[in-house]
Design a protein around this motif. Structure first.
Motif, PDB file in Angstrom:
ATOM      1  N   PRO A 189       0.838  -1.207   0.000  1.00 39.13           N
ATOM      2  CA  PRO A 189       0.000   0.000   0.000  1.00 39.13           C
ATOM      3  C   PRO A 189       0.875   1.260   0.000  1.00 39.13           C
ATOM      4  O   PRO A 189       1.893   1.316   0.694  1.00 39.13           O
ATOM      5  CB  PRO A 189      -0.799  -0.117   1.301  1.00 39.13           C
ATOM      6  N   THR A 190       0.490   2.247  -0.771  1.00 38.14           N
ATOM      7  CA  THR A 190       1.289   3.466  -0.884  1.00 38.14           C
ATOM      8  C   THR A 190       0.750   4.613  -0.044  1.00 38.14           C
ATOM      9  O   THR A 190       1.434   5.622   0.132  1.00 38.14           O
ATOM     10  CB  THR A 190       1.363   3.922  -2.359  1.00 38.14           C
ATOM     11  N   ILE A 191      -0.479   4.486   0.447  1.00 35.43           N
ATOM     12  CA  ILE A 191      -1.036   5.524   1.308  1.00 35.43           C
ATOM     13  C   ILE A 191      -1.519   4.880   2.598  1.00 35.43           C
ATOM     14  O   ILE A 191      -1.810   3.689   2.649  1.00 35.43           O
ATOM     15  CB  ILE A 191      -2.196   6.298   0.636  1.00 35.43           C
ATOM     16  N   ALA A 192      -1.594   5.674   3.634  1.00 34.32           N
ATOM     17  CA  ALA A 192      -2.092   5.190   4.922  1.00 34.32           C
ATOM     18  C   ALA A 192      -3.592   4.920   4.827  1.00 34.32           C
ATOM     19  O   ALA A 192      -4.297   5.544   4.025  1.00 34.32           O
ATOM     20  CB  ALA A 192      -1.824   6.231   6.008  1.00 34.32           C
ATOM     21  N   PHE A 193      -4.050   3.997   5.646  1.00 36.90           N
ATOM     22  CA  PHE A 193      -5.477   3.683   5.650  1.00 36.90           C
ATOM     23  C   PHE A 193      -6.307   4.942   5.920  1.00 36.90           C
ATOM     24  O   PHE A 193      -7.348   5.150   5.313  1.00 36.90           O
ATOM     25  CB  PHE A 193      -5.798   2.599   6.684  1.00 36.90           C
ATOM     26  N   ARG A 194      -5.828   5.784   6.814  1.00 30.55           N
ATOM     27  CA  ARG A 194      -6.547   7.018   7.167  1.00 30.55           C
ATOM     28  C   ARG A 194      -6.813   7.853   5.912  1.00 30.55           C
ATOM     29  O   ARG A 194      -7.928   8.313   5.688  1.00 30.55           O
ATOM     30  CB  ARG A 194      -5.716   7.826   8.157  1.00 30.55           C
ATOM     31  N   ASP A 195      -5.787   8.032   5.083  1.00 30.32           N
ATOM     32  CA  ASP A 195      -5.951   8.844   3.866  1.00 30.32           C
ATOM     33  C   ASP A 195      -6.937   8.195   2.907  1.00 30.32           C
ATOM     34  O   ASP A 195      -7.722   8.882   2.254  1.00 30.32           O
ATOM     35  CB  ASP A 195      -4.600   9.037   3.179  1.00 30.32           C
ATOM     36  N   TYR A 196      -6.882   6.879   2.817  1.00 27.29           N
ATOM     37  CA  TYR A 196      -7.819   6.155   1.950  1.00 27.29           C
ATOM     38  C   TYR A 196      -9.247   6.261   2.489  1.00 27.29           C
ATOM     39  O   TYR A 196     -10.177   6.586   1.762  1.00 27.29           O
ATOM     40  CB  TYR A 196      -7.394   4.690   1.856  1.00 27.29           C
ATOM     41  N   ALA A 197      -9.397   6.004   3.785  1.00 27.98           N
ATOM     42  CA  ALA A 197     -10.734   5.961   4.386  1.00 27.98           C
ATOM     43  C   ALA A 197     -11.420   7.316   4.365  1.00 27.98           C
ATOM     44  O   ALA A 197     -12.626   7.412   4.108  1.00 27.98           O
ATOM     45  CB  ALA A 197     -10.641   5.440   5.815  1.00 27.98           C
ATOM     46  N   TYR A 198     -10.662   8.379   4.625  1.00 24.42           N
ATOM     47  CA  TYR A 198     -11.294   9.687   4.723  1.00 24.42           C
ATOM     48  C   TYR A 198     -11.668  10.274   3.365  1.00 24.42           C
ATOM     49  O   TYR A 198     -12.158  11.396   3.285  1.00 24.42           O
ATOM     50  CB  TYR A 198     -10.440  10.647   5.544  1.00 24.42           C
ATOM     51  N   ASN A 199     -11.473   9.508   2.308  1.00 26.07           N
ATOM     52  CA  ASN A 199     -12.037   9.881   1.008  1.00 26.07           C
ATOM     53  C   ASN A 199     -13.520   9.537   0.949  1.00 26.07           C
ATOM     54  O   ASN A 199     -14.206   9.949   0.024  1.00 26.07           O
ATOM     55  CB  ASN A 199     -11.308   9.168  -0.136  1.00 26.07           C
ATOM     56  N   GLU A 200     -13.977   8.776   1.941  1.00 25.60           N
ATOM     57  CA  GLU A 200     -15.381   8.363   1.978  1.00 25.60           C
ATOM     58  C   GLU A 200     -16.128   9.142   3.063  1.00 25.60           C
ATOM     59  O   GLU A 200     -15.626   9.313   4.179  1.00 25.60           O
ATOM     60  CB  GLU A 200     -15.491   6.860   2.250  1.00 25.60           C
ATOM     61  N   LEU A 201     -17.316   9.550   2.732  1.00 20.68           N
ATOM     62  CA  LEU A 201     -18.129  10.364   3.633  1.00 20.68           C
ATOM     63  C   LEU A 201     -18.370   9.670   4.975  1.00 20.68           C
ATOM     64  O   LEU A 201     -18.306  10.308   6.018  1.00 20.68           O
ATOM     65  CB  LEU A 201     -19.465  10.719   2.968  1.00 20.68           C
ATOM     66  N   ARG A 202     -18.646   8.382   4.945  1.00 23.49           N
ATOM     67  CA  ARG A 202     -18.989   7.691   6.202  1.00 23.49           C
ATOM     68  C   ARG A 202     -17.859   7.760   7.215  1.00 23.49           C
ATOM     69  O   ARG A 202     -18.096   7.893   8.416  1.00 23.49           O
ATOM     70  CB  ARG A 202     -19.394   6.250   5.930  1.00 23.49           C
ATOM     71  N   TYR A 203     -16.603   7.709   6.777  1.00 31.26           N
ATOM     72  CA  TYR A 203     -15.480   7.801   7.710  1.00 31.26           C
ATOM     73  C   TYR A 203     -15.277   9.236   8.176  1.00 31.26           C
ATOM     74  O   TYR A 203     -14.960   9.480   9.348  1.00 31.26           O
ATOM     75  CB  TYR A 203     -14.201   7.264   7.068  1.00 31.26           C
ATOM     76  N   ARG A 204     -15.433  10.198   7.275  1.00 32.70           N
ATOM     77  CA  ARG A 204     -15.319  11.608   7.682  1.00 32.70           C
ATOM     78  C   ARG A 204     -16.407  11.960   8.682  1.00 32.70           C
ATOM     79  O   ARG A 204     -16.167  12.678   9.656  1.00 32.70           O
ATOM     80  CB  ARG A 204     -15.399  12.527   6.456  1.00 32.70           C
ATOM     81  N   GLN A 205     -17.613  11.441   8.459  1.00 33.45           N
ATOM     82  CA  GLN A 205     -18.729  11.705   9.374  1.00 33.45           C
ATOM     83  C   GLN A 205     -18.435  11.112  10.751  1.00 33.45           C
ATOM     84  O   GLN A 205     -18.665  11.754  11.765  1.00 33.45           O
ATOM     85  CB  GLN A 205     -20.024  11.116   8.805  1.00 33.45           C
ATOM     86  N   LEU A 206     -17.932   9.891  10.772  1.00 31.81           N
ATOM     87  CA  LEU A 206     -17.588   9.258  12.046  1.00 31.81           C
ATOM     88  C   LEU A 206     -16.526  10.075  12.774  1.00 31.81           C
ATOM     89  O   LEU A 206     -16.627  10.303  13.980  1.00 31.81           O
ATOM     90  CB  LEU A 206     -17.092   7.828  11.820  1.00 31.81           C
TER      91      LEU A 206
END
Length: 88
Positions: A5-22
């Motif tokens: 993986p080239t990016i951290a999970f955080r960077d990948y996840a926060y591209n999605e609204l549900r993770y940003r909302q959480l």
């Protein structure tokens, strides 16, 4: 076959609204989940790298040296010469 993986999970996840909302509603829990997910990603890739070095024989069970219907089963039980019940 997959690259590391080239990016951290955080960077990948926060591209999605549900993770940003959480993260906005429950920041401490979101941080714990992101850290746990990142640890799982790292462990999974480590396991893949380890398996890449294994001999193919580790992925396949050994082939029995006894023809089906003959010999003994584990524990010493005799195999049935006619494994399918044809008596009706």
């Amino acid at each position: 076959d997959s690259p590391r993986p080239t990016i951290a999970f955080r960077d990948y996840a926060y591209n999605e609204l549900r993770y940003r909302q959480l993260a906005s509603e429950r920041p401490e829990e979101a941080e714990q989940l992101v850290q746990a997910a990142q640890a799982m990603v790292a462990e999974k890739y480590r396991a893949y790298e380890e398996m890449a070095g294994w001999h193919a024989g580790r992925f396949h069970p050994p082939v029995p040296d006894v023809a089906p219907g003959l010999g003994t089963l584990a524990g010493g039980e005799e195999r049935d010469e006619h494994p399918i019940n044809t008596h009706f």
